[in-house]
Design a protein around this motif. Structure first.
Motif, PDB file in Angstrom:
ATOM      1  N   UNK A  71       0.648  -1.176   0.040  1.00 34.46           N
ATOM      2  CA  UNK A  71      -0.270   0.362  -0.585  1.00 34.46           C
ATOM      3  C   UNK A  71       0.568   1.322  -0.363  1.00 34.46           C
ATOM      4  N   UNK A  72       0.552   1.707  -0.753  1.00 31.84           N
ATOM      5  CA  UNK A  72       1.078   3.326  -0.196  1.00 31.84           C
ATOM      6  C   UNK A  72       0.289   4.358  -1.252  1.00 31.84           C
ATOM      7  N   UNK A  73      -0.064   5.873  -0.394  1.00 28.22           N
ATOM      8  CA  UNK A  73      -0.819   6.348  -0.586  1.00 28.22           C
ATOM      9  C   UNK A  73      -2.457   6.619  -0.425  1.00 28.22           C
ATOM     10  N   UNK A  74      -3.028   7.604  -1.465  1.00 27.18           N
ATOM     11  CA  UNK A  74      -4.553   7.592  -1.779  1.00 27.18           C
ATOM     12  C   UNK A  74      -4.597   7.968  -3.106  1.00 27.18           C
ATOM     13  N   UNK A  75      -6.500   8.080  -3.407  1.00 30.97           N
ATOM     14  CA  UNK A  75      -6.316   8.429  -5.220  1.00 30.97           C
ATOM     15  C   UNK A  75      -7.434   9.669  -4.444  1.00 30.97           C
ATOM     16  N   UNK A  76      -7.753  10.196  -5.375  1.00 25.99           N
ATOM     17  CA  UNK A  76      -7.838  11.098  -5.470  1.00 25.99           C
ATOM     18  C   UNK A  76      -9.569  11.610  -4.376  1.00 25.99           C
ATOM     19  N   UNK A  77      -9.555  10.641  -4.257  1.00 21.61           N
ATOM     20  CA  UNK A  77     -11.217   9.910  -3.616  1.00 21.61           C
ATOM     21  C   UNK A  77     -10.530   8.938  -2.027  1.00 21.61           C
ATOM     22  N   UNK A  78      -9.404   9.769  -1.555  1.00 21.99           N
ATOM     23  CA  UNK A  78      -8.878   8.940  -0.647  1.00 21.99           C
ATOM     24  C   UNK A  78      -8.715   8.072  -0.307  1.00 21.99           C
ATOM     25  N   UNK A  79      -8.774   6.693  -1.549  1.00 18.22           N
ATOM     26  CA  UNK A  79      -8.652   5.606  -1.387  1.00 18.22           C
ATOM     27  C   UNK A  79      -7.649   5.168  -1.238  1.00 18.22           C
ATOM     28  N   UNK A  80      -7.530   4.026  -0.496  1.00 23.24           N
ATOM     29  CA  UNK A  80      -5.944   3.477  -0.613  1.00 23.24           C
ATOM     30  C   UNK A  80      -5.326   2.769  -1.578  1.00 23.24           C
ATOM     31  N   UNK A  81      -4.259   3.292  -2.008  1.00 21.82           N
ATOM     32  CA  UNK A  81      -3.891   2.898  -3.750  1.00 21.82           C
ATOM     33  C   UNK A  81      -2.720   1.333  -3.164  1.00 21.82           C
ATOM     34  N   UNK A  82      -3.221  -0.136  -3.784  1.00 16.83           N
ATOM     35  CA  UNK A  82      -2.343  -1.100  -4.104  1.00 16.83           C
ATOM     36  C   UNK A  82      -1.427  -0.619  -5.035  1.00 16.83           C
ATOM     37  N   UNK A  83      -0.528  -1.273  -4.496  1.00 20.37           N
ATOM     38  CA  UNK A  83       0.756  -1.994  -6.086  1.00 20.37           C
ATOM     39  C   UNK A  83       0.977  -3.470  -6.245  1.00 20.37           C
ATOM     40  N   UNK A  84       1.463  -3.983  -7.608  1.00 20.08           N
ATOM     41  CA  UNK A  84       1.618  -4.915  -7.496  1.00 20.08           C
ATOM     42  C   UNK A  84       2.251  -5.060  -8.726  1.00 20.08           C
ATOM     43  N   UNK A  85       3.684  -5.655  -8.300  1.00 15.62           N
ATOM     44  CA  UNK A  85       4.218  -5.607  -9.795  1.00 15.62           C
ATOM     45  C   UNK A  85       4.347  -7.077  -9.911  1.00 15.62           C
ATOM     46  N   UNK A  86       3.855  -7.739 -10.939  1.00 16.40           N
ATOM     47  CA  UNK A  86       3.934  -9.339 -10.801  1.00 16.40           C
ATOM     48  C   UNK A  86       4.903  -9.487 -11.804  1.00 16.40           C
ATOM     49  N   UNK A  87       5.332  -8.456 -12.478  1.00 20.72           N
ATOM     50  CA  UNK A  87       6.347  -9.370 -13.552  1.00 20.72           C
ATOM     51  C   UNK A  87       7.902  -9.547 -12.863  1.00 20.72           C
ATOM     52  N   UNK A  88       7.717  -8.929 -11.195  1.00 21.88           N
ATOM     53  CA  UNK A  88       9.096  -9.302 -10.872  1.00 21.88           C
ATOM     54  C   UNK A  88       9.643 -10.162  -9.710  1.00 21.88           C
ATOM     55  N   UNK A 118      -3.362  12.113  -7.452  1.00 22.81           N
ATOM     56  CA  UNK A 118      -2.318  13.299  -7.662  1.00 22.81           C
ATOM     57  C   UNK A 118      -1.143  13.088  -6.938  1.00 22.81           C
ATOM     58  N   UNK A 119       0.047  13.627  -7.861  1.00 26.90           N
ATOM     59  CA  UNK A 119       1.352  13.317  -8.631  1.00 26.90           C
ATOM     60  C   UNK A 119       1.808  12.751  -7.129  1.00 26.90           C
ATOM     61  N   UNK A 120       1.834  13.563  -5.664  1.00 26.58           N
ATOM     62  CA  UNK A 120       2.269  13.556  -4.340  1.00 26.58           C
ATOM     63  C   UNK A 120       1.661  12.510  -3.990  1.00 26.58           C
ATOM     64  N   UNK A 121       0.784  11.572  -4.454  1.00 26.02           N
ATOM     65  CA  UNK A 121       0.800  10.636  -3.928  1.00 26.02           C
ATOM     66  C   UNK A 121       1.140   9.481  -4.732  1.00 26.02           C
ATOM     67  N   UNK A 122       1.331   9.399  -5.995  1.00 25.06           N
ATOM     68  CA  UNK A 122       2.065   8.360  -6.685  1.00 25.06           C
ATOM     69  C   UNK A 122       3.761   8.407  -6.848  1.00 25.06           C
ATOM     70  N   UNK A 123       3.676   7.035  -6.852  1.00 30.47           N
ATOM     71  CA  UNK A 123       5.316   7.424  -6.819  1.00 30.47           C
ATOM     72  C   UNK A 123       5.820   7.828  -8.246  1.00 30.47           C
ATOM     73  N   UNK A 124       7.640   8.328  -7.523  1.00 30.26           N
ATOM     74  CA  UNK A 124       7.690   9.045  -9.181  1.00 30.26           C
ATOM     75  C   UNK A 124       8.243   8.141 -10.162  1.00 30.26           C
ATOM     76  N   UNK A 125       8.613   6.636  -9.775  1.00 34.38           N
ATOM     77  CA  UNK A 125       8.836   5.533 -10.933  1.00 34.38           C
ATOM     78  C   UNK A 125       7.126   4.900 -11.501  1.00 34.38           C
ATOM     79  N   UNK A 126       6.129   5.969 -10.854  1.00 32.62           N
ATOM     80  CA  UNK A 126       5.202   5.194 -11.721  1.00 32.62           C
ATOM     81  C   UNK A 126       4.671   6.685 -12.725  1.00 32.62           C
ATOM     82  N   UNK A 127       5.474   8.084 -12.311  1.00 33.39           N
ATOM     83  CA  UNK A 127       5.186   9.229 -13.222  1.00 33.39           C
ATOM     84  C   UNK A 127       4.496  10.182 -12.189  1.00 33.39           C
ATOM     85  N   UNK A 128       4.892   9.949 -10.920  1.00 31.23           N
ATOM     86  CA  UNK A 128       4.393  11.133  -9.788  1.00 31.23           C
ATOM     87  C   UNK A 128       5.241  11.298  -9.478  1.00 31.23           C
ATOM     88  N   UNK A 129       5.215  12.286  -8.451  1.00 26.25           N
ATOM     89  CA  UNK A 129       6.703  13.117  -7.570  1.00 26.25           C
ATOM     90  C   UNK A 129       6.884  12.872  -5.931  1.00 26.25           C
TER      91      UNK A 129
END
Length: 393
Positions: free
Chosen positions: A88-105, A233-244
């Protein structure tokens, strides 16, 4: 009508009232509010009977797996802490948590060779429980109910090795349990870096996803950044995925989002022996056949313990309790759901609490195989109430 609190039709209101009455005996064992009850109703399109069955099965599932222990005390093996994927990292614009999974790794073979299926399942259940806790935190933070999430599934580096069936069988079981026990918790799943072969893999996964879940899956190619920024929002999105956002200077935020990697062979369990090897019995379970082992439990809270391994190929395992129906006929009631285990790679073991006296039947199931017999090494026994441990099934 959405079927959520504040947006119910008169018929849905009445169904909610009847649902609460029907499950009143198990309300102390769940989160007892309308928001939660409506999750189960929405998951079954407000079919009262199906929603009740689903919720009761969930309560039994939580008891079988001792979810409270997994949530609060269970420690994952080091290999899963280091080399499983997701977070889990950050939240979306509506306050929902965001879950990331890099299946290829993920190293599919490495994880299977170094972990039992039970530990992999417990690790994923712990993640699901962490997501529910994040919902509560986000609800308190924003002052409104938040009970679903945005998921980012990264398929970068996915290849044919990620369609290895022993791993997929475990992954499918995880999906089954997610659909059955954590319904209505996904708002959207954005699949990024999808390779051309993704349709092959997705067709394997589709049968394990409800129609509603499938409708929430959206595919993007390599130019996904603008799509993610529509929801995050950019500040909630890892830089690796296009955020800040960075974490400890890391643009991938790897301390929060586990990124997998090659599992060192030093973690492999393949050559390890079963702990009860001196008491193991050896049998051959014929193709299309089952091995049923009855055990008499004479004291409540006794434990039924098992460990097993096949010489080649997988086998199913489950536990049943004999009951007598009102017409005097005997029937088997499932208490540990039958699953297929790739136990020729890694030994499987577990223990369950027998809360009732009576006859329990451990079943090794090879009925799915019409051409292969399975050579099985196993130990199944009863533990008295004062010696068995039920905290870590």
């Amino acid at each position: 009508m959405s079927g959520r609190v504040g947006d119910l039709s008169p018929k849905q209101e009445e169904t909610l009232k009847l649902f609460r009455e029907k499950v009143s005996d198990i309300l102390p064992q769940i989160e007892d509010d309308d928001h939660n009850l409506l999750r189960w109703l929405r998951a079954r399109s407000f079919n009262l009977e199906k929603a009740e069955s689903m919720l009761r099965n969930h309560v039994n599932f939580c008891k079988e797996w001792n979810i409270e222990y997994i949530r609060n005390e269970w420690k994952a093996p080091e290999v899963l802490e280091k080399y499983m994927i997701g977070g889990l990292f950050g939240e979306d614009k509506e306050g929902r948590p965001v879950y990331y999974e890099a299946y290829g790794r993920i190293d599919c073979k490495g994880i299977i060779y170094s972990s039992t299926q039970a530990d992999i399942m417990k690790n994923e259940l712990r993640t699901c429980e962490a997501i529910l806790q994040r919902f509560r935190e986000q609800t308190e933070k924003h002052g409104r109910r938040i009970d679903d999430l945005t998921m980012i599934l990264d398929l970068d580096q996915v290849g044919l090795g990620h369609l290895w069936m022993p791993f997929l069988n475990v992954y499918f079981e995880v999906l089954n349990q997610f659909e059955a026990n954590y319904p209505e918790t996904l708002k959207r799943c954005i699949v990024i870096n999808a390779p051309s072969m993704v349709s092959v893999g997705y067709n394997l996964f589709k049968p394990f996803l409800s129609v509603d879940t499938r409708s929430k899956v959206k595919f993007c190619g390599g130019n996904y950044q603008s799509k993610l920024l529509e929801f995050i929002n950019p500040d909630q999105l890892p830089k690796h995925y296009g955020g800040t956002a960075v974490h400890d200077g890391d643009p991938k935020c790897s301390a929060k989002i586990r990124s997998g990697g090659k599992v060192p062979k030093s973690y492999y369990l393949k050559e390890q022996h079963l702990s009860g090897s001196s008491n193991l019995k050896k049998v051959t379970v014929g193709y299309g056949a089952k091995l049923e082992l009855p055990f008499e439990v004479t004291e409540p809270s006794s434990g039924l313990r098992w460990e097993f391994q096949t010489e080649k190929d997988d086998i199913g395992f489950g536990v049943y309790r004999k009951e007598t129906s009102p017409d005097g006929k005997s029937k088997l009631v499932e208490v540990v759901a039958t699953s297929r285990f790739s136990c020729h790679m890694v030994p499987e073991s577990g223990v369950m609490e027998c809360d009732q006296v009576g006859t329990y039947v451990a079943v090794f199931d090879n009925s799915f195989s019409w051409v292969k017999s399975k050579k099985l090494h196993y130990s199944v026994d009863i533990l008295p109430p004062d010696t068995q441990s039920t905290s870590d099934p």
